[in-house]
Design an enzyme around this catalytic site. Structure first.
Site, PDB file in Angstrom:
ATOM      1  N   ASP A 225     -21.569  -1.409 -26.897  1.00  0.00           N
ATOM      2  CA  ASP A 225     -20.890  -0.427 -26.040  1.00  0.00           C
ATOM      3  C   ASP A 225     -21.041   0.956 -26.670  1.00  0.00           C
ATOM      4  O   ASP A 225     -21.132   1.078 -27.897  1.00  0.00           O
ATOM      5  CB  ASP A 225     -19.403  -0.772 -25.903  1.00  0.00           C
ATOM      6  CG  ASP A 225     -18.770  -0.189 -24.639  1.00  0.00           C
ATOM      7  OD1 ASP A 225     -18.955   1.020 -24.383  1.00  0.00           O
ATOM      8  OD2 ASP A 225     -18.100  -0.931 -23.912  1.00  0.00           O
TER       9      ASP A 225
ATOM     10  N   ASP B 206     -25.881   3.367 -27.704  1.00  0.00           N
ATOM     11  CA  ASP B 206     -26.249   3.879 -26.385  1.00  0.00           C
ATOM     12  C   ASP B 206     -27.435   3.046 -25.912  1.00  0.00           C
ATOM     13  O   ASP B 206     -28.492   3.056 -26.545  1.00  0.00           O
ATOM     14  CB  ASP B 206     -26.637   5.360 -26.507  1.00  0.00           C
ATOM     15  CG  ASP B 206     -27.106   5.977 -25.199  1.00  0.00           C
ATOM     16  OD1 ASP B 206     -27.311   5.241 -24.206  1.00  0.00           O
ATOM     17  OD2 ASP B 206     -27.292   7.213 -25.166  1.00  0.00           O
ATOM     18  N   VAL B 207     -27.282   2.334 -24.805  1.00  0.00           N
ATOM     19  CA  VAL B 207     -28.336   1.414 -24.374  1.00  0.00           C
ATOM     20  C   VAL B 207     -29.617   2.134 -23.961  1.00  0.00           C
ATOM     21  O   VAL B 207     -30.666   1.501 -23.832  1.00  0.00           O
ATOM     22  CB  VAL B 207     -27.872   0.498 -23.222  1.00  0.00           C
ATOM     23  CG1 VAL B 207     -26.740  -0.410 -23.672  1.00  0.00           C
ATOM     24  CG2 VAL B 207     -27.491   1.303 -21.989  1.00  0.00           C
TER      25      VAL B 207
ATOM     26  N   ASN C  27     -25.521  -5.582 -18.840  1.00  0.00           N
ATOM     27  CA  ASN C  27     -24.456  -5.223 -17.902  1.00  0.00           C
ATOM     28  C   ASN C  27     -24.019  -3.767 -18.015  1.00  0.00           C
ATOM     29  O   ASN C  27     -23.244  -3.294 -17.182  1.00  0.00           O
ATOM     30  CB  ASN C  27     -23.249  -6.147 -18.148  1.00  0.00           C
ATOM     31  CG  ASN C  27     -22.139  -5.942 -17.150  1.00  0.00           C
ATOM     32  OD1 ASN C  27     -22.331  -6.072 -15.952  1.00  0.00           O
ATOM     33  ND2 ASN C  27     -20.955  -5.616 -17.651  1.00  0.00           N
TER      34      ASN C  27
ATOM     35  N   TYR D 231     -27.954   6.034  -8.461  1.00  0.00           N
ATOM     36  CA  TYR D 231     -27.422   4.702  -8.746  1.00  0.00           C
ATOM     37  C   TYR D 231     -28.165   3.638  -7.942  1.00  0.00           C
ATOM     38  O   TYR D 231     -28.583   2.603  -8.489  1.00  0.00           O
ATOM     39  CB  TYR D 231     -25.931   4.673  -8.420  1.00  0.00           C
ATOM     40  CG  TYR D 231     -25.249   3.374  -8.765  1.00  0.00           C
ATOM     41  CD1 TYR D 231     -24.911   3.077 -10.082  1.00  0.00           C
ATOM     42  CD2 TYR D 231     -24.919   2.454  -7.778  1.00  0.00           C
ATOM     43  CE1 TYR D 231     -24.263   1.883 -10.403  1.00  0.00           C
ATOM     44  CE2 TYR D 231     -24.276   1.271  -8.089  1.00  0.00           C
ATOM     45  CZ  TYR D 231     -23.952   0.982  -9.403  1.00  0.00           C
ATOM     46  OH  TYR D 231     -23.329  -0.194  -9.719  1.00  0.00           O
TER      47      TYR D 231
ATOM     48  N   LYS E  80     -30.487   0.579  -9.442  1.00  0.00           N
ATOM     49  CA  LYS E  80     -30.138  -0.824  -9.216  1.00  0.00           C
ATOM     50  C   LYS E  80     -31.217  -1.560  -8.425  1.00  0.00           C
ATOM     51  O   LYS E  80     -31.391  -2.777  -8.599  1.00  0.00           O
ATOM     52  CB  LYS E  80     -28.777  -0.913  -8.531  1.00  0.00           C
ATOM     53  CG  LYS E  80     -27.620  -0.436  -9.415  1.00  0.00           C
ATOM     54  CD  LYS E  80     -27.543  -1.215 -10.727  1.00  0.00           C
ATOM     55  CE  LYS E  80     -26.301  -0.888 -11.525  1.00  0.00           C
ATOM     56  NZ  LYS E  80     -26.203  -1.685 -12.776  1.00  0.00           N
TER      57      LYS E  80
END
Length: 236
Positions: A16, A35-36, A62, A128, A132
């Site tokens: 996270d 940080d992904v 996720n 977004y 996705k």
């Protein structure tokens, strides 16, 4: 998701960007402040998992942010890139660094979180929705690439999820549409056959199922957990 897997006896590792959130993890959980969208940080985290655990059975990609709520001409390129970076680049990097471990052990399950926005699109949410949709394409490609190694990949598409994140979406969408927060909430709920929002546990339980032996031949699938969306842009 971590709680649902831990309840089944799994060892979990949580990543996270929010250190305060990580501080709430129970003792015994692996955790990384990362940080992904940062490849070096992601590579280091997966190397730590490999050295500490020797492998990885399940990946839940996720991490996500809502991004801006605005008509396309009102979206800045910086806001576009930030939304894509977390929602799509983050999923890609997670898969990139989990894949070698899963391939070497000849088994694994990758579960990527998309959205009903990735199936229908949403007005005023172009970054977004685009991210996705990309997650779905990534998932199907991973299933094709990794199936021969015994590794499965599936995408979950949540609908509107009760919680703080969705509350922010409701407020911003209300402002963009000239509606009240309650009107937007009612519209989202009315846009599903079941007439309600879902809860985080609904998504978590689907992830547990997809990781289980009960889903051993389920791969390349896009599964909505949304109360059945019938209208992605309802008006009350």
């Amino acid at each position: 998701m971590a709680e649902a897997f831990a309840a089944r006896g799994a060892r979990v590792w949580v990543a996270d960007v929010d250190g305060a959130a990580l501080d709430t993890c129970p003792d015994g959980w692996g955790r990384s402040l990362v940080d992904v969208a940062d490849e070096a940080a992601m590579a280091a985290m997966f190397d730590e998992i490999r050295r500490g655990w020797g492998g990885l059975d399940v990946l839940c990609a996720n991490a996500g942010i809502a991004g801006p709520t605005a008509p396309v001409e009102g979206v800045t390129l910086d806001d576009w890139r930030a939304c894509i970076a977390v929602n799509l680049d983050g999923a890609f990097l997670a898969a990139k660094y989990a894949a070698p471990m899963m391939k070497s052990q000849g088994a694994g399950a990758m579960i990527l979180t998309s959205s009903t926005a990735g199936q229908y699109g949403y007005p005023n949410r172009s970054p977004y929705a685009a991210a996705k949709w990309g997650v779905i394409g990534l998932t199907k490609t991973l299933a094709m690439e990794l199936g021969a190694y015994g590794v499965r990949a599936n995408a979950i598409c949540p609908g509107a999820v009760e919680g703080l994140r969705m509350e922010g979406v409701l407020q911003r969408e209300a402002a963009a549409k000239g509606m009240t927060r309650d009107q937007v909430y009612a519209g989202y709920a009315a846009g599903t056959s079941m007439g309600r929002f879902i809860e985080a546990r609904d998504v978590a339980e689907m992830a547990v199922f997809l990781a289980s032996d009960a889903a051993r031949l389920v791969s390349g699938q896009v599964i909505a957990v949304d109360g059945h969306t019938v209208n992605p842009d309802p008006r009350p």
